[in-house]
Design a protein around this motif. Structure first.
Motif, PDB file in Angstrom:
ATOM      1  N   ILE A   1       1.012  -1.285   0.102  1.00  0.00           N
ATOM      2  CA  ILE A   1       0.190  -0.041   0.322  1.00  0.00           C
ATOM      3  C   ILE A   1       1.014   1.606   0.384  1.00  0.00           C
ATOM      4  O   ILE A   1       0.734   2.331  -0.704  1.00  0.00           O
ATOM      5  CB  ILE A   1      -1.254   0.049   0.861  1.00  0.00           C
ATOM      6  CG1 ILE A   1      -1.988  -1.373   0.739  1.00  0.00           C
ATOM      7  CG2 ILE A   1      -1.762   1.395   1.351  1.00  0.00           C
ATOM      8  CD1 ILE A   1      -3.034  -1.757   2.150  1.00  0.00           C
ATOM      9  N   CYS A   2       2.071   1.268   0.962  1.00  0.00           N
ATOM     10  CA  CYS A   2       2.861   3.042   0.452  1.00  0.00           C
ATOM     11  C   CYS A   2       4.175   2.412  -0.560  1.00  0.00           C
ATOM     12  O   CYS A   2       4.324   2.981  -0.593  1.00  0.00           O
ATOM     13  CB  CYS A   2       3.617   2.299   1.928  1.00  0.00           C
ATOM     14  SG  CYS A   2       5.122   1.353   2.261  1.00  0.00           S
ATOM     15  N   GLY A   3       3.505   2.249  -1.758  1.00  0.00           N
ATOM     16  CA  GLY A   3       4.337   1.849  -2.468  1.00  0.00           C
ATOM     17  C   GLY A   3       5.829   1.352  -2.188  1.00  0.00           C
ATOM     18  O   GLY A   3       7.388   1.465  -3.006  1.00  0.00           O
ATOM     19  N   GLY A   4       6.131   0.760  -0.961  1.00  0.00           N
ATOM     20  CA  GLY A   4       7.799   0.177  -0.988  1.00  0.00           C
ATOM     21  C   GLY A   4       8.195   0.848   0.179  1.00  0.00           C
ATOM     22  O   GLY A   4       9.564   1.324  -0.134  1.00  0.00           O
ATOM     23  N   ARG A   5       8.221   1.781   1.066  1.00  0.00           N
ATOM     24  CA  ARG A   5       8.336   3.068   1.446  1.00  0.00           C
ATOM     25  C   ARG A   5       8.704   2.721   3.061  1.00  0.00           C
ATOM     26  O   ARG A   5       8.866   3.763   4.249  1.00  0.00           O
ATOM     27  CB  ARG A   5       7.910   4.510   1.081  1.00  0.00           C
ATOM     28  CG  ARG A   5       8.045   4.974   0.063  1.00  0.00           C
ATOM     29  CD  ARG A   5       7.837   6.540  -0.114  1.00  0.00           C
ATOM     30  NE  ARG A   5       6.052   6.491   0.277  1.00  0.00           N
ATOM     31  CZ  ARG A   5       5.340   6.447  -0.676  1.00  0.00           C
ATOM     32  NH1 ARG A   5       5.734   6.602  -2.119  1.00  0.00           N
ATOM     33  NH2 ARG A   5       3.838   6.613  -0.206  1.00  0.00           N
TER      34      ARG A   5
ATOM     35  N   THR B   1       6.217   2.192   5.300  1.00  0.00           N
ATOM     36  CA  THR B   1       4.882   2.694   5.890  1.00  0.00           C
ATOM     37  C   THR B   1       4.705   1.770   6.626  1.00  0.00           C
ATOM     38  O   THR B   1       3.521   1.956   7.609  1.00  0.00           O
ATOM     39  CB  THR B   1       4.881   3.884   5.962  1.00  0.00           C
ATOM     40  OG1 THR B   1       4.386   4.072   4.596  1.00  0.00           O
ATOM     41  CG2 THR B   1       6.137   4.872   5.689  1.00  0.00           C
ATOM     42  N   CYS B   2       3.987   1.633   5.348  1.00  0.00           N
ATOM     43  CA  CYS B   2       2.473   0.570   5.652  1.00  0.00           C
ATOM     44  C   CYS B   2       2.381  -0.577   6.397  1.00  0.00           C
ATOM     45  O   CYS B   2       1.527  -1.513   7.397  1.00  0.00           O
ATOM     46  CB  CYS B   2       1.739   0.192   4.184  1.00  0.00           C
ATOM     47  SG  CYS B   2       2.620  -0.795   3.291  1.00  0.00           S
ATOM     48  N   GLY B   3       3.531  -1.603   6.453  1.00  0.00           N
ATOM     49  CA  GLY B   3       3.754  -2.740   7.103  1.00  0.00           C
ATOM     50  C   GLY B   3       2.656  -4.481   6.425  1.00  0.00           C
ATOM     51  O   GLY B   3       3.040  -4.820   6.989  1.00  0.00           O
ATOM     52  N   LYS B   4       2.567  -3.722   5.415  1.00  0.00           N
ATOM     53  CA  LYS B   4       1.548  -4.359   4.642  1.00  0.00           C
ATOM     54  C   LYS B   4       2.475  -5.715   4.001  1.00  0.00           C
ATOM     55  O   LYS B   4       2.191  -6.932   3.857  1.00  0.00           O
ATOM     56  CB  LYS B   4       0.497  -4.733   3.528  1.00  0.00           C
ATOM     57  CG  LYS B   4      -0.012  -3.095   4.061  1.00  0.00           C
ATOM     58  CD  LYS B   4      -1.347  -4.729   4.304  1.00  0.00           C
ATOM     59  CE  LYS B   4      -2.628  -3.923   5.311  1.00  0.00           C
ATOM     60  NZ  LYS B   4      -3.483  -4.705   6.293  1.00  0.00           N
ATOM     61  N   CYS B   5       3.355  -5.601   3.170  1.00  0.00           N
ATOM     62  CA  CYS B   5       4.858  -6.724   2.932  1.00  0.00           C
ATOM     63  C   CYS B   5       5.059  -7.875   3.138  1.00  0.00           C
ATOM     64  O   CYS B   5       5.962  -8.064   3.082  1.00  0.00           O
ATOM     65  CB  CYS B   5       5.811  -5.364   2.154  1.00  0.00           C
ATOM     66  SG  CYS B   5       6.925  -4.940   2.499  1.00  0.00           S
ATOM     67  N   ARG B   6       4.550  -8.167   4.217  1.00  0.00           N
ATOM     68  CA  ARG B   6       5.309  -8.892   4.993  1.00  0.00           C
ATOM     69  C   ARG B   6       4.952 -10.608   4.922  1.00  0.00           C
ATOM     70  O   ARG B   6       4.398 -11.003   3.767  1.00  0.00           O
ATOM     71  CB  ARG B   6       4.814  -9.611   6.687  1.00  0.00           C
ATOM     72  CG  ARG B   6       3.283  -9.572   6.718  1.00  0.00           C
ATOM     73  CD  ARG B   6       3.202  -9.887   8.171  1.00  0.00           C
ATOM     74  NE  ARG B   6       2.987  -8.884   8.355  1.00  0.00           N
ATOM     75  CZ  ARG B   6       2.779  -8.355  10.378  1.00  0.00           C
ATOM     76  NH1 ARG B   6       2.327  -9.556  10.768  1.00  0.00           N
ATOM     77  NH2 ARG B   6       3.297  -7.307  10.835  1.00  0.00           N
TER      78      ARG B   6
ATOM     79  N   ALA C   1       8.701  -7.321   2.417  1.00  0.00           N
ATOM     80  CA  ALA C   1       9.555  -7.574   1.653  1.00  0.00           C
ATOM     81  C   ALA C   1      10.253  -6.272   0.818  1.00  0.00           C
ATOM     82  O   ALA C   1      11.133  -6.238   0.121  1.00  0.00           O
ATOM     83  CB  ALA C   1       8.692  -8.412   0.622  1.00  0.00           C
ATOM     84  N   CYS C   2       9.897  -5.161   1.079  1.00  0.00           N
ATOM     85  CA  CYS C   2      10.764  -3.880   0.744  1.00  0.00           C
ATOM     86  C   CYS C   2      11.568  -3.463   1.773  1.00  0.00           C
ATOM     87  O   CYS C   2      12.057  -2.826   0.762  1.00  0.00           O
ATOM     88  CB  CYS C   2       9.316  -3.333   0.500  1.00  0.00           C
ATOM     89  SG  CYS C   2       9.344  -1.850   2.507  1.00  0.00           S
ATOM     90  N   ALA C   3      11.792  -4.365   2.587  1.00  0.00           N
ATOM     91  CA  ALA C   3      12.955  -3.381   3.245  1.00  0.00           C
ATOM     92  C   ALA C   3      14.184  -4.249   2.948  1.00  0.00           C
ATOM     93  O   ALA C   3      15.308  -4.635   3.122  1.00  0.00           O
ATOM     94  CB  ALA C   3      12.823  -3.725   4.932  1.00  0.00           C
TER      95      ALA C   3
HETATM   96 FE1  FES Z   1       4.695  -0.415   2.751  1.00  0.00          FE
HETATM   97 FE2  FES Z   1       6.723  -2.507   3.086  1.00  0.00          FE
HETATM   98  S1  FES Z   1       5.089  -2.083   0.987  1.00  0.00           S
HETATM   99  S2  FES Z   1       6.186  -1.742   4.427  1.00  0.00           S
END
Ligand code: FES
Length: 630
Positions: free
Chosen positions: A37-41, A43-48, A91-93
């Protein structure tokens, strides 16, 4: 440049990814849909995603948490210590430093499965195992100092004829409080006229139950109102055990060969069922504790893993299960978070890999009450077959693999919005039209609709249309002589373009490859040859009707299934799609206890045929790989 092998589950998508790339970059490159949701920034914590530890010889991978960069500060904040300790990462981190086997949990998937909200609900009389009794009791006094339980049980005996009742130990613990908070007016729920499983203050006129179908790949749940028998909410989720093995054989091996493997497989499926329960009750404004009775069906391996029973003997001749008979067990003993005193009724199993799910299909379809010779095909990761009528019933299980569920197909996906579910190919121009899940119109009619992949019914449609149009031959190979810009011959295997890049949400073409056609051939070969072996055993040449069960069966095009030879020929109008009949059988057993008795009887009566031991099976299978000539 160093590259590492990365495998994403449950999709099975894999590839060699450049060292230092983020998991999100890998997912995007391999076409794995992740919620971002945050596009990989960060901040959303969704990409676990969860890192699976250890070696998997079947996947040719040795994965570990040390194969990722250390958790960032943002990951500690967004995921917390506990999740990181369990192997979860953003995933984004996290960046890739070695081979990885990753599991994408349901909540992190951008595209969720479309759940058939209801099965075809058969009307049967209500006769649940639970009975509600409203009682008003005289409070204790010096003249009447009976104990709370004696006071209640004597009243239940006097007013409802319920003699010799027991009470669940945990319910007993709260009895004094419930009686007093209800001012001695309470609703008592009694299970099978034997045990008090709930005491609620005041008059409560509703009770709820849950029917569960534990599939190898998909979990389905139906929350039912026990006063009407109707489904109030339905849900489906992927069985998270897929990350430990896609088929039952590899899961049994994992349970046996890995320390605590059985516990792990039990825990992950129960955890997923608990998530489903939370979602279902949330949808209709109930609490998980409102569920007072549960029925469960599943194939024999799923049955054993759910019950934490040693499954090792299921994989070896003579494939003996720990038990055949139905089982009643407290939800709390299984870790299922519904009402803790709720009873979980697990339907009986037949034999080997033909389990309680098949028994459930039988009590939903009742071929044993009919004269017609019916072939019932339950299509899931395993194909289960039943053939017969009121005289005799045979059953068998065949390894179709997950192709019909959209897995192990290059652009395969589950039946979720954006999945191509119908395909038509003009036999002259070889131009393609398709329809995606969640959209009524076809591709040409609404250009802005983008495809994301192909689901099980879509792959059947696509291969059947390719066969009719002469793009593939009856032996399954591509016809390289046709002239069409959609036929791609430059890669490692031939492919045919179903959705052009501009019609695809992936930004590239969605194709059906030679490997995909082979996967369909193997699956259909297993089903067809299994049916032929059963027909030979009964000495019949034709069946009167074909019943396609499984949620996939609901969306399948009957003509296309016949074009591909998925099952022996039958008049198209005699082919019936009945949806998730195993789930429906679980619902029927939930709302009517006579169905539980029927299940126990039919499980003993039906004759199980072990196909791999049948001398004619290898030859039938080899012959069934070819498609019928168009
Ligand atoms: Fe939002 Fe990874 S995409 S935290």
């Amino acid at each position: 440049m160093t590259r590492h092998l990365v495998v994403f589950q449950p999709s099975g998508k894999r590839g060699r990814i450049r060292r230092g790339s983020s998991i999100l970059e890998a997912a995007r490159g391999l076409g794995v849909d992740l919620e971002t949701i945050c596009g990989g920034r960060q901040t959303c914590g969704k990409c676990r995603v969860r890192v699976e530890e250890g070696s998997r010889s079947a996947l040719g991978i040795s994965s570990g948490r040390r194969h990722l960069s250390p958790p960032t500060e943002r990951e500690w904040e967004l995921l917390g210590e506990m999740a990181i300790a369990q192997g979860y990462r953003l995933a984004c981190a996290a960046t890739i430093q070695g081979d990885l086997h990753l599991f994408v949990p349901e909540g992190s998937r951008a595209v969720r499965q479309v759940v058939p909200k209801t099965t075809i609900q058969r009307a049967i009389p209500l006769k649940p195992a639970l009975r509600r009794c409203y009682v008003e009791l005289p409070p204790p006094s010096l003249e009447d100092p009976r104990g709370d339980w004696e006071r209640l049980s004597q009243e239940l005996g006097r007013n409802f004829g319920l003699a010799g009742l027991d009470i669940d130990y945990q319910v007993l613990g709260r009895l004094a409080q419930e009686l007093r908070s209800g001012d001695w007016k309470v609703t008592v729920t009694v299970w099978h006229d034997r045990e008090v499983v709930k005491v609620e203050p005041g008059l409560v006129d509703k009770s709820y139950g849950l029917a569960l179908d534990i599939g190898t790949t998909t979990l389905a749940g139906y929350l039912c109102d026990l006063s009407s028998g109707q489904v109030m909410a339905a849900g489906a989720a992927l069985n998270p055990q897929v990350s430990y093995g896609e088929d039952v054989v590899s899961r049994i091996a994992y349970a046996m060969e890995t320390p605590q493997g059985l516990d792990r497989l039990h825990d992950v499926v129960v955890e997923a069922l608990n998530d489903m329960v939370r979602n279902l009750v949330g949808e209709v404004g109930l609490a998980a504790e409102d569920i007072s009775e549960v029925t469960v069906v599943g194939n024999t391996a799923m049955h054993h893993l759910f019950l934490r029973l040693d499954p090792r003997h299921l994989g070896r001749i003579p494939f003996a299960p720990t038990l055949h008979r139905p089982l009643d067990i407290k939800a709390r003993d299984l870790g299922l978070r519904v009402h803790p005193a709720a009873n979980v009724h697990v339907l009986p199993i037949e034999a080997g890999f033909v389990g309680a799910d098949n028994v459930a299909v039988l009590i939903a379809e009742e071929p044993y009450n009919q004269e017609e010779m019916a072939l019932i095909v339950d299509i899931g990761t395993n194909g289960e077959l039943v053939l017969g009528n009121r005289q005799r019933l045979l059953s068998a299980s065949c390894a179709t693999g997950p192709a019909f569920e959209g897995a192990h197909i290059r652009f395969g996906m589950r039946a979720a919005p954006g999945a191509i579910e119908k395909v038509s190919i003009d036999p002259h121009s070889l131009e393609v039209g398709f329809k995606v899940v969640g959209e009524e119109r076809w591709s040409g009619e609404r250009p802005e609709v983008k495809a994301r992949g192909i689901c099980g019914s879509g792959i059947i449609d696509a291969v059947a249309e390719m066969l009719k149009a002469g793009i593939i031959k009856p032996n399954g190979t591509f016809n390289r002589d046709i002239s069409s810009p959609r036929l791609l011959l430059g890669g490692t295997e031939p492919e045919f373009v179903i959705a052009r890049a501009q019609e695809s949400a992936l930004g590239r073409e969605i194709t059906v490859s030679q490997g995909d056609v082979r996967a369909v051939q193997l699956a259909k070969g297993a089903l067809y040859s299994g049916a032929r072996v059963l027909m030979a055993k009964l000495g019949i040449q034709r069946v009167d009707k074909v019943v396609l069960a499984g949620s996939f069966g609901l969306s399948i095009d009957r003509e296309k299934a016949l074009t591909l030879g998925l099952f022996p020929y039958c008049e198209p109008e005699r082919v019936h799609c009945v949806g998730n009949a195993a789930g429906e059988g679980a619902r029927l057993a939930l709302i009517n206890v006579d169905k539980r008795r029927e299940a126990a009887e039919v499980a003993r009566w039906v004759e199980y045929v072990e196909l791999t031991l049948e001398p004619s099976f290898p030859e039938e299978f080899a012959a069934a790989m070819a498609f019928p000539a168009p």
